[in-house]
Design an enzyme around this catalytic site. Structure first.
Site, PDB file in Angstrom:
ATOM      1  CE  LYS A  72       2.337   4.431   8.036  1.00  0.00           C
ATOM      2  NZ  LYS A  72       0.937   4.472   8.498  1.00  0.00           N
TER       3      LYS A  72
ATOM      4  CG  ASP B 211       5.821   3.464   0.615  1.00  0.00           C
ATOM      5  OD1 ASP B 211       4.655   3.442   0.163  1.00  0.00           O
ATOM      6  OD2 ASP B 211       6.114   4.014   1.697  1.00  0.00           O
TER       7      ASP B 211
ATOM      8  CE1 TYR C 165      -2.425   3.158   2.676  1.00  0.00           C
ATOM      9  CE2 TYR C 165      -3.649   2.560   0.702  1.00  0.00           C
ATOM     10  CZ  TYR C 165      -3.449   3.408   1.778  1.00  0.00           C
ATOM     11  OH  TYR C 165      -4.276   4.490   1.941  1.00  0.00           O
TER      12      TYR C 165
HETATM   13  P1  KE4 Z   1      -0.640   8.208   4.623  1.00  0.00           P
HETATM   14  O1  KE4 Z   1      -1.169   8.933   3.411  1.00  0.00           O
HETATM   15  O2  KE4 Z   1      -1.725   7.411   5.326  1.00  0.00           O
HETATM   16  O3  KE4 Z   1       0.137   9.118   5.570  1.00  0.00           O
HETATM   17  O4  KE4 Z   1       0.466   7.142   4.112  1.00  0.00           O
HETATM   18  C1  KE4 Z   1       0.087   6.194   3.147  1.00  0.00           C
HETATM   19  C2  KE4 Z   1       1.051   5.031   3.222  1.00  0.00           C
HETATM   20  C3  KE4 Z   1       2.046   4.923   2.271  1.00  0.00           C
HETATM   21  N1  KE4 Z   1       2.941   3.917   2.315  1.00  0.00           N
HETATM   22  C4  KE4 Z   1       2.900   2.985   3.296  1.00  0.00           C
HETATM   23  C5  KE4 Z   1       3.914   1.883   3.302  1.00  0.00           C
HETATM   24  C6  KE4 Z   1       1.898   3.056   4.300  1.00  0.00           C
HETATM   25  O5  KE4 Z   1       1.871   2.109   5.273  1.00  0.00           O
HETATM   26  C7  KE4 Z   1       0.955   4.091   4.266  1.00  0.00           C
HETATM   27  C8  KE4 Z   1      -0.162   4.206   5.278  1.00  0.00           C
HETATM   28  N2  KE4 Z   1      -0.328   3.100   6.177  1.00  0.00           N
HETATM   29  C9  KE4 Z   1      -1.668   2.858   6.635  1.00  0.00           C
HETATM   30  C10 KE4 Z   1      -1.647   1.731   7.669  1.00  0.00           C
HETATM   31  N3  KE4 Z   1      -0.960   0.576   7.226  1.00  0.00           N
HETATM   32  C11 KE4 Z   1      -2.307   4.082   7.187  1.00  0.00           C
HETATM   33  C12 KE4 Z   1      -3.533   3.887   8.022  1.00  0.00           C
HETATM   34  C13 KE4 Z   1      -4.685   4.634   7.472  1.00  0.00           C
HETATM   35  O6  KE4 Z   1      -4.839   4.651   6.235  1.00  0.00           O
HETATM   36  O7  KE4 Z   1      -5.449   5.184   8.282  1.00  0.00           O
END
Ligand code: KE4
Length: 431
Positions: A271, A243, A148
Protein backbone atom coordinates in the site's frame (compact mmCIF):
# COMPACT_ATOMS: atom_id res chain seq x y z
CA UNK A 1 -11.39 22.08 -31.15
CA UNK A 2 -10.96 18.31 -30.55
CA UNK A 3 -14.25 16.39 -30.81
CA UNK A 4 -15.97 15.94 -27.47
CA UNK A 5 -15.20 12.46 -26.20
CA UNK A 6 -18.48 10.85 -25.13
CA UNK A 7 -17.72 9.30 -21.79
CA UNK A 8 -19.69 6.25 -20.65
CA UNK A 9 -21.65 6.38 -17.42
CA UNK A 10 -20.62 4.13 -14.53
CA UNK A 11 -23.54 1.92 -15.41
CA UNK A 12 -22.45 1.61 -19.05
CA UNK A 13 -18.84 1.04 -18.05
CA UNK A 14 -19.85 -1.68 -15.61
CA UNK A 15 -22.05 -3.41 -18.20
CA UNK A 16 -19.02 -3.54 -20.48
CA UNK A 17 -16.68 -4.60 -17.67
CA UNK A 18 -18.86 -7.56 -16.73
CA UNK A 19 -18.41 -8.95 -20.24
CA UNK A 20 -14.65 -8.67 -19.93
CA UNK A 21 -13.65 -9.48 -16.34
CA UNK A 22 -15.12 -11.76 -13.65
CA UNK A 23 -17.74 -9.66 -11.85
CA UNK A 24 -16.55 -6.67 -13.87
CA UNK A 25 -13.74 -5.96 -11.43
CA UNK A 26 -10.11 -6.80 -10.84
CA UNK A 27 -10.58 -7.23 -7.13
CA UNK A 28 -13.74 -8.47 -5.39
CA UNK A 29 -13.30 -5.81 -2.70
CA UNK A 30 -14.50 -3.25 -5.29
CA UNK A 31 -17.54 -5.23 -6.37
CA UNK A 32 -19.99 -3.74 -3.86
CA UNK A 33 -20.97 -7.33 -3.04
CA UNK A 34 -21.72 -6.52 0.58
CA UNK A 35 -23.68 -3.33 -0.06
CA UNK A 36 -25.56 -4.20 -3.23
CA UNK A 37 -25.91 -1.99 -6.24
CA UNK A 38 -23.26 -1.41 -8.85
CA UNK A 39 -19.71 -0.12 -8.41
CA UNK A 40 -19.01 3.50 -9.25
CA UNK A 41 -16.36 3.97 -11.93
CA UNK A 42 -13.78 6.62 -11.14
CA UNK A 43 -12.62 9.05 -13.82
CA UNK A 44 -9.96 10.85 -11.79
CA UNK A 45 -8.97 11.82 -8.27
CA UNK A 46 -7.31 14.81 -6.64
CA UNK A 47 -6.52 15.55 -3.00
CA UNK A 48 -9.31 14.10 -0.86
CA UNK A 49 -11.74 13.80 -3.75
CA UNK A 50 -12.80 11.13 -6.23
CA UNK A 51 -14.66 12.10 -9.42
CA UNK A 52 -16.78 9.47 -11.10
CA UNK A 53 -17.67 9.01 -14.76
CA UNK A 54 -20.97 10.78 -14.20
CA UNK A 55 -19.32 13.93 -12.91
CA UNK A 56 -20.07 13.34 -9.23
CA UNK A 57 -17.51 14.33 -6.60
CA UNK A 58 -16.97 12.28 -3.46
CA UNK A 59 -14.95 12.83 -0.33
CA UNK A 60 -12.77 9.72 -0.43
CA UNK A 61 -12.43 7.48 2.65
CA UNK A 62 -11.03 4.48 0.78
CA UNK A 63 -7.76 6.06 -0.33
CA UNK A 64 -7.25 3.13 -2.69
CA UNK A 65 -7.66 0.85 0.40
CA UNK A 66 -4.83 2.63 2.19
CA UNK A 67 -2.02 3.82 -0.12
CA UNK A 68 -3.16 7.42 -0.63
CA UNK A 69 -2.16 8.79 2.78
CA UNK A 70 -0.95 12.03 1.15
CA UNK A 71 -4.10 12.36 -0.95
CA UNK A 72 -4.62 11.76 -4.65
CA UNK A 73 -2.35 13.17 -7.38
CA UNK A 74 0.07 14.50 -4.76
CA UNK A 75 2.27 16.82 -6.83
CA UNK A 76 5.73 15.60 -5.73
CA UNK A 77 4.71 11.99 -6.44
CA UNK A 78 3.35 12.92 -9.87
CA UNK A 79 6.52 14.86 -10.65
CA UNK A 80 8.68 11.92 -9.58
CA UNK A 81 6.70 9.69 -11.94
CA UNK A 82 7.15 12.09 -14.85
CA UNK A 83 10.91 12.11 -14.25
CA UNK A 84 11.02 8.33 -14.02
CA UNK A 85 8.78 7.60 -17.00
CA UNK A 86 10.88 9.81 -19.29
CA UNK A 87 13.69 7.27 -18.70
CA UNK A 88 11.57 4.24 -19.58
CA UNK A 89 9.28 1.98 -17.58
CA UNK A 90 11.13 -1.23 -16.69
CA UNK A 91 14.58 -2.65 -17.27
CA UNK A 92 14.81 -6.03 -15.51
CA UNK A 93 18.08 -4.86 -14.04
CA UNK A 94 19.00 -3.17 -10.73
CA UNK A 95 18.44 0.56 -10.33
CA UNK A 96 19.34 3.16 -7.72
CA UNK A 97 15.64 3.77 -7.22
CA UNK A 98 15.47 0.36 -5.53
CA UNK A 99 18.36 1.36 -3.28
CA UNK A 100 16.58 4.58 -2.37
CA UNK A 101 13.28 2.90 -1.45
CA UNK A 102 14.99 0.03 0.41
CA UNK A 103 17.11 2.52 2.37
CA UNK A 104 14.01 4.50 3.40
CA UNK A 105 12.17 1.34 4.52
CA UNK A 106 15.17 0.23 6.60
CA UNK A 107 15.52 3.71 8.08
CA UNK A 108 11.85 3.99 9.01
CA UNK A 109 10.73 0.48 10.06
CA UNK A 110 12.41 -0.39 13.38
CA UNK A 111 12.76 -4.15 12.88
CA UNK A 112 14.00 -4.15 9.27
CA UNK A 113 17.72 -4.44 8.53
CA UNK A 114 17.34 -5.97 5.05
CA UNK A 115 14.34 -5.84 2.72
CA UNK A 116 13.13 -7.40 -0.53
CA UNK A 117 10.81 -5.44 -2.78
CA UNK A 118 7.92 -7.28 -4.46
CA UNK A 119 4.73 -6.19 -6.23
CA UNK A 120 1.92 -6.53 -3.71
CA UNK A 121 1.07 -7.14 -0.10
CA UNK A 122 0.07 -10.68 -1.03
CA UNK A 123 3.50 -11.36 -2.46
CA UNK A 124 5.11 -9.85 0.62
CA UNK A 125 3.14 -12.03 3.04
CA UNK A 126 3.49 -15.14 0.89
CA UNK A 127 7.25 -14.70 0.57
CA UNK A 128 7.68 -13.99 4.28
CA UNK A 129 5.80 -17.19 5.11
CA UNK A 130 8.03 -19.18 2.77
CA UNK A 131 11.11 -17.60 4.33
CA UNK A 132 9.89 -18.42 7.85
CA UNK A 133 9.30 -22.03 6.84
CA UNK A 134 12.69 -22.16 5.12
CA UNK A 135 14.54 -20.71 8.09
CA UNK A 136 12.83 -22.81 10.77
CA UNK A 137 12.41 -26.00 8.76
CA UNK A 138 8.86 -26.15 10.10
CA UNK A 139 5.56 -26.39 8.18
CA UNK A 140 2.75 -24.94 10.28
CA UNK A 141 1.58 -21.32 10.20
CA UNK A 142 -0.77 -19.61 12.64
CA UNK A 143 -3.14 -16.90 11.49
CA UNK A 144 -6.17 -15.29 13.05
CA UNK A 145 -9.76 -15.34 11.84
CA UNK A 146 -10.63 -12.03 10.22
CA UNK A 147 -7.01 -11.22 9.47
CA UNK A 148 -6.28 -10.94 5.76
CA UNK A 149 -2.80 -11.36 4.35
CA UNK A 150 -3.67 -11.36 0.66
CA UNK A 151 -4.79 -14.26 -1.48
CA UNK A 152 -2.08 -16.64 -0.32
CA UNK A 153 -3.47 -20.18 -0.55
CA UNK A 154 -2.12 -21.13 2.84
CA UNK A 155 -3.66 -18.07 4.48
CA UNK A 156 -6.93 -17.85 2.55
CA UNK A 157 -8.80 -19.57 5.35
CA UNK A 158 -11.10 -17.56 7.60
CA UNK A 159 -9.63 -14.53 5.89
CA UNK A 160 -10.84 -10.99 6.36
CA UNK A 161 -11.40 -8.23 3.82
CA UNK A 162 -13.46 -9.20 0.79
CA UNK A 163 -13.22 -12.88 1.70
CA UNK A 164 -15.14 -12.16 4.90
CA UNK A 165 -17.31 -9.62 3.12
CA UNK A 166 -18.35 -12.12 0.51
CA UNK A 167 -18.60 -14.93 3.08
CA UNK A 168 -16.15 -17.11 1.18
CA UNK A 169 -13.53 -17.45 3.89
CA UNK A 170 -12.46 -20.83 2.54
CA UNK A 171 -12.08 -20.33 -1.18
CA UNK A 172 -12.66 -23.12 -3.70
CA UNK A 173 -9.33 -24.03 -5.20
CA UNK A 174 -7.46 -23.80 -1.93
CA UNK A 175 -6.46 -27.41 -1.52
CA UNK A 176 -6.35 -29.37 1.69
CA UNK A 177 -2.64 -29.72 1.06
CA UNK A 178 -2.23 -25.96 0.97
CA UNK A 179 -4.27 -25.23 4.07
CA UNK A 180 -3.66 -28.29 6.23
CA UNK A 181 -0.67 -26.63 7.86
CA UNK A 182 -2.59 -23.48 8.71
CA UNK A 183 -3.95 -23.06 12.23
CA UNK A 184 -6.68 -20.44 12.53
CA UNK A 185 -7.12 -18.88 15.95
CA UNK A 186 -9.23 -16.09 17.43
CA UNK A 187 -7.60 -12.66 17.52
CA UNK A 188 -6.95 -11.35 21.05
CA UNK A 189 -7.37 -14.86 22.47
CA UNK A 190 -4.21 -15.42 24.53
CA UNK A 191 -5.36 -18.76 25.94
CA UNK A 192 -6.13 -20.07 22.47
CA UNK A 193 -2.69 -19.05 21.25
CA UNK A 194 -0.99 -20.69 24.23
CA UNK A 195 -3.01 -23.90 23.78
CA UNK A 196 -2.16 -24.12 20.08
CA UNK A 197 1.54 -23.87 20.88
CA UNK A 198 1.23 -26.43 23.65
CA UNK A 199 -0.02 -28.90 21.05
CA UNK A 200 1.88 -27.83 17.90
CA UNK A 201 4.69 -25.62 19.18
CA UNK A 202 7.57 -27.53 17.65
CA UNK A 203 5.90 -27.57 14.20
CA UNK A 204 4.99 -23.87 13.92
CA UNK A 205 7.19 -21.83 11.61
CA UNK A 206 5.51 -18.51 12.24
CA UNK A 207 2.52 -16.59 13.50
CA UNK A 208 1.12 -14.06 11.01
CA UNK A 209 -1.01 -11.25 12.41
CA UNK A 210 -2.25 -7.76 11.68
CA UNK A 211 -0.76 -5.52 14.41
CA UNK A 212 -3.87 -3.37 14.12
CA UNK A 213 -6.56 -5.17 12.20
CA UNK A 214 -8.19 -3.48 9.26
CA UNK A 215 -9.73 -6.48 7.51
CA UNK A 216 -12.55 -7.21 9.90
CA UNK A 217 -12.88 -3.51 10.46
CA UNK A 218 -10.42 -1.87 12.84
CA UNK A 219 -9.67 -4.16 15.77
CA UNK A 220 -6.94 -3.27 18.24
CA UNK A 221 -4.79 -5.98 19.88
CA UNK A 222 -4.76 -5.93 23.68
CA UNK A 223 -1.37 -5.41 25.30
CA UNK A 224 -1.68 -8.92 26.77
CA UNK A 225 -2.18 -10.35 23.30
CA UNK A 226 0.75 -8.40 21.86
CA UNK A 227 3.00 -9.55 24.70
CA UNK A 228 1.84 -13.16 24.33
CA UNK A 229 2.50 -13.15 20.58
CA UNK A 230 6.13 -12.26 21.21
CA UNK A 231 6.78 -14.35 24.33
CA UNK A 232 5.07 -17.52 23.12
CA UNK A 233 6.72 -17.48 19.69
CA UNK A 234 10.09 -16.86 21.38
CA UNK A 235 9.51 -19.74 23.80
CA UNK A 236 8.78 -22.15 20.94
CA UNK A 237 11.28 -20.93 18.33
CA UNK A 238 8.59 -19.67 15.94
CA UNK A 239 8.94 -16.42 13.98
CA UNK A 240 6.52 -13.51 14.42
CA UNK A 241 5.33 -12.05 11.10
CA UNK A 242 3.84 -8.58 11.49
CA UNK A 243 1.63 -7.84 8.49
CA UNK A 244 1.93 -4.07 8.17
CA UNK A 245 0.63 -3.89 4.62
CA UNK A 246 -2.15 -1.62 5.86
CA UNK A 247 -0.62 -0.14 9.04
CA UNK A 248 2.89 0.45 7.70
CA UNK A 249 3.61 4.20 7.52
CA UNK A 250 -0.13 4.69 8.27
CA UNK A 251 -0.54 4.59 12.06
CA UNK A 252 2.97 5.97 12.57
CA UNK A 253 5.98 6.55 10.32
CA UNK A 254 7.38 3.28 11.69
CA UNK A 255 4.03 1.51 11.50
CA UNK A 256 2.12 -0.28 14.25
CA UNK A 257 5.30 -1.95 15.48
CA UNK A 258 6.67 1.49 16.36
CA UNK A 259 3.38 2.82 17.74
CA UNK A 260 2.68 -0.27 19.86
CA UNK A 261 6.23 -1.40 20.63
CA UNK A 262 6.04 -4.73 18.78
CA UNK A 263 9.33 -6.45 17.87
CA UNK A 264 8.57 -8.85 15.01
CA UNK A 265 10.98 -11.16 13.23
CA UNK A 266 9.52 -10.38 9.81
CA UNK A 267 7.38 -7.52 8.50
CA UNK A 268 5.23 -7.46 5.37
CA UNK A 269 4.58 -4.09 3.75
CA UNK A 270 2.41 -2.81 0.90
CA UNK A 271 0.00 0.00 0.00
CA UNK A 272 1.66 3.26 1.19
CA UNK A 273 5.15 1.89 0.46
CA UNK A 274 4.34 2.20 -3.27
CA UNK A 275 2.62 5.58 -3.10
CA UNK A 276 -0.25 4.20 -5.17
CA UNK A 277 1.86 2.05 -7.48
CA UNK A 278 2.28 -1.73 -7.11
CA UNK A 279 4.90 -2.28 -4.41
CA UNK A 280 5.07 -4.79 -1.58
CA UNK A 281 8.06 -5.55 0.59
CA UNK A 282 9.13 -7.97 3.28
CA UNK A 283 12.01 -7.49 5.63
CA UNK A 284 13.60 -8.20 8.96
CA UNK A 285 16.96 -8.78 10.62
CA UNK A 286 19.84 -9.55 8.29
CA UNK A 287 20.26 -12.90 10.07
CA UNK A 288 16.87 -13.94 8.66
CA UNK A 289 16.80 -12.04 5.34
CA UNK A 290 20.23 -13.39 4.34
CA UNK A 291 18.41 -16.68 3.66
CA UNK A 292 16.59 -15.22 0.63
CA UNK A 293 17.95 -16.16 -2.82
CA UNK A 294 20.49 -15.35 -4.18
CA UNK A 295 22.24 -14.68 -0.83
CA UNK A 296 20.50 -17.70 0.69
CA UNK A 297 18.46 -20.59 -0.63
CA UNK A 298 14.81 -19.50 -0.14
CA UNK A 299 13.49 -18.80 -3.61
CA UNK A 300 11.56 -15.67 -4.50
CA UNK A 301 11.61 -13.61 -7.70
CA UNK A 302 9.58 -11.09 -9.73
CA UNK A 303 9.81 -9.49 -13.17
CA UNK A 304 8.62 -6.08 -12.04
CA UNK A 305 9.88 -6.13 -8.47
CA UNK A 306 11.51 -2.78 -7.74
CA UNK A 307 10.01 -1.25 -10.88
CA UNK A 308 11.50 2.22 -11.47
CA UNK A 309 8.13 4.00 -11.61
CA UNK A 310 6.88 2.26 -8.47
CA UNK A 311 10.05 2.90 -6.50
CA UNK A 312 9.96 6.56 -7.52
CA UNK A 313 6.39 6.96 -6.23
CA UNK A 314 7.12 4.95 -3.10
CA UNK A 315 10.35 6.73 -2.22
CA UNK A 316 8.80 10.17 -2.76
CA UNK A 317 5.89 9.20 -0.53
CA UNK A 318 8.08 7.86 2.30
CA UNK A 319 10.45 10.83 2.04
CA UNK A 320 7.48 13.20 2.39
CA UNK A 321 6.12 11.28 5.37
CA UNK A 322 9.57 11.41 7.00
CA UNK A 323 10.47 15.03 6.23
CA UNK A 324 7.03 16.64 6.59
CA UNK A 325 5.15 14.20 8.86
CA UNK A 326 1.35 14.58 8.56
CA UNK A 327 0.59 12.44 11.60
CA UNK A 328 -0.50 15.23 13.94
CA UNK A 329 -2.89 16.55 11.28
CA UNK A 330 -4.14 13.02 10.53
CA UNK A 331 -4.73 12.40 14.23
CA UNK A 332 -6.68 15.65 14.61
CA UNK A 333 -8.87 15.08 11.55
CA UNK A 334 -9.56 11.43 12.34
CA UNK A 335 -10.32 12.25 15.96
CA UNK A 336 -12.77 14.93 14.79
CA UNK A 337 -14.42 12.37 12.52
CA UNK A 338 -14.55 9.77 15.30
CA UNK A 339 -16.19 12.19 17.72
CA UNK A 340 -18.70 13.31 15.14
CA UNK A 341 -19.66 9.79 14.09
CA UNK A 342 -20.04 8.67 17.70
CA UNK A 343 -22.26 11.66 18.51
CA UNK A 344 -24.34 11.17 15.37
CA UNK A 345 -24.90 7.44 15.99
CA UNK A 346 -25.72 8.06 19.65
CA UNK A 347 -28.16 10.85 18.79
CA UNK A 348 -29.83 8.56 16.25
CA UNK A 349 -30.07 5.77 18.82
CA UNK A 350 -28.18 3.39 16.55
CA UNK A 351 -26.25 0.59 18.35
CA UNK A 352 -22.63 1.10 17.35
CA UNK A 353 -19.00 0.66 18.24
CA UNK A 354 -16.20 2.77 16.84
CA UNK A 355 -12.55 1.76 16.69
CA UNK A 356 -9.76 4.05 15.56
CA UNK A 357 -5.99 3.98 15.45
CA UNK A 358 -4.50 7.10 13.93
CA UNK A 359 -6.17 7.78 10.58
CA UNK A 360 -7.81 4.38 10.14
CA UNK A 361 -11.21 3.82 11.72
CA UNK A 362 -14.37 1.75 11.52
CA UNK A 363 -17.93 2.49 12.62
CA UNK A 364 -19.35 -0.92 13.51
CA UNK A 365 -23.10 -1.49 13.63
CA UNK A 366 -22.81 -3.76 16.64
CA UNK A 367 -24.15 -3.97 20.18
CA UNK A 368 -20.88 -5.14 21.75
CA UNK A 369 -17.22 -4.19 21.28
CA UNK A 370 -15.56 -5.88 18.31
CA UNK A 371 -12.46 -7.66 19.57
CA UNK A 372 -12.12 -10.44 17.02
CA UNK A 373 -13.92 -12.25 14.24
CA UNK A 374 -16.49 -13.88 16.53
CA UNK A 375 -17.78 -10.45 17.56
CA UNK A 376 -17.18 -8.82 14.17
CA UNK A 377 -19.37 -11.47 12.53
CA UNK A 378 -22.34 -10.27 14.64
CA UNK A 379 -22.35 -6.82 13.02
CA UNK A 380 -25.53 -5.62 11.34
CA UNK A 381 -24.14 -5.64 7.80
CA UNK A 382 -27.56 -4.80 6.32
CA UNK A 383 -27.61 -1.59 8.32
CA UNK A 384 -24.05 -0.91 7.21
CA UNK A 385 -25.17 -1.27 3.58
CA UNK A 386 -27.92 1.32 4.13
CA UNK A 387 -25.38 3.61 5.81
CA UNK A 388 -22.95 3.14 2.93
CA UNK A 389 -25.46 4.14 0.27
CA UNK A 390 -26.87 6.99 2.31
CA UNK A 391 -23.38 8.44 2.61
CA UNK A 392 -22.61 7.74 -1.05
CA UNK A 393 -25.77 9.57 -2.09
CA UNK A 394 -24.49 12.57 -0.11
CA UNK A 395 -21.05 12.51 -1.72
CA UNK A 396 -19.06 10.48 0.80
CA UNK A 397 -17.32 7.40 -0.60
CA UNK A 398 -16.78 4.90 2.23
CA UNK A 399 -15.25 1.41 1.98
CA UNK A 400 -18.00 -0.84 0.61
CA UNK A 401 -17.92 -3.29 3.51
CA UNK A 402 -18.40 -3.32 7.25
CA UNK A 403 -15.16 -5.32 7.40
CA UNK A 404 -12.86 -2.60 6.15
CA UNK A 405 -11.29 0.58 7.50
CA UNK A 406 -12.00 4.15 6.57
CA UNK A 407 -8.85 6.14 5.83
CA UNK A 408 -8.30 9.86 6.33
CA UNK A 409 -5.56 11.45 4.23
CA UNK A 410 -3.37 14.51 4.71
CA UNK A 411 -5.38 16.12 1.91
CA UNK A 412 -8.65 15.98 3.86
CA UNK A 413 -9.79 19.24 5.41
CA UNK A 414 -11.78 20.10 8.50
CA UNK A 415 -14.60 21.11 6.17
CA UNK A 416 -14.51 17.66 4.55
CA UNK A 417 -14.84 16.12 8.00
CA UNK A 418 -17.63 18.49 9.05
CA UNK A 419 -19.55 17.73 5.86
CA UNK A 420 -19.08 14.02 6.45
CA UNK A 421 -20.43 14.28 9.97
CA UNK A 422 -23.40 16.33 8.77
CA UNK A 423 -24.17 13.65 6.19
CA UNK A 424 -23.82 10.91 8.81
CA UNK A 425 -26.24 12.72 11.13
CA UNK A 426 -28.89 12.64 8.38
CA UNK A 427 -28.24 9.07 7.28
CA UNK A 428 -28.02 7.53 10.73
CA UNK A 429 -31.49 8.80 11.63
CA UNK A 430 -32.95 7.07 8.60
CA UNK A 431 -31.41 3.60 8.64
P1 KE4 B 1 -2.46 -6.74 -1.78
O1 KE4 B 1 -2.03 -8.05 -2.39
O2 KE4 B 1 -3.93 -6.46 -2.03
O3 KE4 B 1 -1.56 -5.57 -2.18
O4 KE4 B 1 -2.27 -6.85 -0.18
C1 KE4 B 1 -2.91 -7.89 0.50
C2 KE4 B 1 -3.04 -7.50 1.96
C3 KE4 B 1 -2.16 -8.06 2.88
N1 KE4 B 1 -2.22 -7.72 4.18
C4 KE4 B 1 -3.13 -6.82 4.63
C5 KE4 B 1 -3.16 -6.48 6.09
C6 KE4 B 1 -4.04 -6.22 3.72
O5 KE4 B 1 -4.95 -5.32 4.19
C7 KE4 B 1 -4.00 -6.56 2.37
C8 KE4 B 1 -4.97 -5.99 1.35
N2 KE4 B 1 -6.06 -5.22 1.87
C9 KE4 B 1 -7.27 -5.25 1.11
C10 KE4 B 1 -8.28 -4.28 1.73
N3 KE4 B 1 -8.46 -4.47 3.12
C11 KE4 B 1 -7.05 -4.94 -0.33
C12 KE4 B 1 -8.25 -4.58 -1.14
C13 KE4 B 1 -8.41 -5.48 -2.30
O6 KE4 B 1 -8.18 -6.70 -2.13
O7 KE4 B 1 -8.79 -4.98 -3.37
Amino acid sequence: MPPAVSRPSSREAFARAKKLMPGGVNSPARAFGAVGGEPIFIDRAEGSYLYDLDGNRYIDYIGSWGPMILGHAYAPVIESLHRAIDCGTSYGAPTTGENDLAELIIELVPSIEKVRLVNSGTEAAMSAIRLARGVTGRDKVVKFAGNYHGHVDALLVAAGSSAATLAVPNSPGVTTGASQDTLVLEYNDVAGLRDAFEVHGGEIACVAFEPVCGNMGVVVPTSEFRDALRSITNDHGALLLCDEVMTGFRVAIGGAQQRLGIEPDLTALGKIVGGGLPVGAYGGPDAIMCNVLPEGKVFQAGTLSGNPLATAAGATTLRTLRDDPPYEKLEALASQLETGLREAATAAGVPHQLARVGSMLTLFFADEPVTGWQSAAKCDTERFARFFWGMMDRGMYLPCSQYEAMFVSAAHTETDIENTIDAAREVLTSI
